[in-house]
Design an enzyme around this catalytic site. Sequence first.
Site, PDB file in Angstrom:
ATOM      1  N   GLY A  27      56.164  40.703  41.061  1.00 23.33           N
ATOM      2  CA  GLY A  27      56.028  41.476  42.287  1.00 23.33           C
ATOM      3  C   GLY A  27      55.220  40.810  43.380  1.00 23.33           C
ATOM      4  N   TYR A 168      47.276  58.002  41.652  1.00 18.13           N
ATOM      5  CA  TYR A 168      47.588  56.715  42.275  1.00 18.13           C
ATOM      6  C   TYR A 168      47.050  56.675  43.703  1.00 18.13           C
ATOM      7  CZ  TYR A 168      50.328  52.872  44.270  1.00 18.13           C
ATOM      8  OH  TYR A 168      50.711  51.711  44.924  1.00 18.13           O
ATOM      9  N   TRP A 262      54.551  57.862  61.848  1.00 15.06           N
ATOM     10  CA  TRP A 262      55.205  59.163  61.920  1.00 15.06           C
ATOM     11  C   TRP A 262      54.499  60.170  61.035  1.00 15.06           C
ATOM     12  CZ3 TRP A 262      61.067  57.548  61.488  1.00 15.06           C
ATOM     13  CH2 TRP A 262      61.483  57.016  62.725  1.00 15.06           C
TER      14      TRP A 262
END
Length: 262
Positions: A27, A168, A262
Site C-alpha cells: 500500500g 479507526y 464538502w
Amino acid sequence: MSEITLNAPRMFDLTGRVALVTGAGSGIGQRIAMGLAQCGADVALLDRRTDEGLSVTAEFIARAGRRSIKIAADVTSGSALNEAVSQTEKELGDLTLAVNAAGIANANPAEDMEESQFQTMMDINLKGVFLSCQAEARAMLKHGKGSIVNIASMSGVIVNRGLNQCHYNASKAGVIHMSKSMAMEWVTRGIRVNTISPGYTATPMNTRPEMVHQTKLFEEQTPMQRMATVDEMVGPAVFLLSDAATFVTGVDLLVDGGFCCW
C-alpha cells in the site's frame, strides 16, 4: 533574503539521506518507500513480516540504484523499534528521515464492538506511531536534524458517511494531534513532524473484489470522482521530508481529492 543561485534548486533531492519506512510491505508505505529511493534515499523497510511484499519493495529500490534493508518488527514493541533504528544506522548510516505508515482498518458498530477490537486498533494505529516516532527521534536528536511524516487519514478530520469505524477515526485523529504535539516538543531541536491525511485510496485493502460496491461509493463521494492512487502519496511525502519544507512542521496535509471541502 539568502543568496539565490541561477541553477535550478535541488530541494526535493534526498541523495545521501537514510530513511526508515514502517508498513513498507504494501500500500501507501510501500509506494512511499519506493519514491524515497527514486529521489536518492537509502531506505530501511520495516513491516511485521519480511515476506513477498517487502521483497518487491527492496527489489525496486535496488533497480533504482539505492540500498535497502528489510526488518521484521512489530510497531507495538518499543524495544523492537529501537533495535530497528540501531540496525538501520549500523547498515545504512545516520537516520534523518522517517515515514510511519503501518496501520490497520476495520469497521464495527460502536455498540457491538469488543474491547479487544478497539484496543488492537489503538495499539497499532496510535501507540505504534508514537513508539516509532520515539525511536526515530532519539536517533535524530543525536544528529541534530530529522524529518518525520506520519500517515493519518481524512477520517481523523471528518466522519465517513456509512462507515461504522469510530475506533479507526479516533486513532487517526490521535495521530494528527500527537504529531502536532511532538512537532512542538522538538521544534527547536532540529526535528520536523508532519502528517499526511489521505482520502480514499486504491490500496489492496480497498480494491478487493468484495469491495466493488463500496469503492463505487467512495468515488462518488469524492469531488474528483475517483480514489487516489498510491503514487499520489509520494509527492506529498517527499515534499514534507525534503529541504523544500524546511519551514513546515506540525502540519496535517490533506490529500483527499477535495473530500473535506464538502
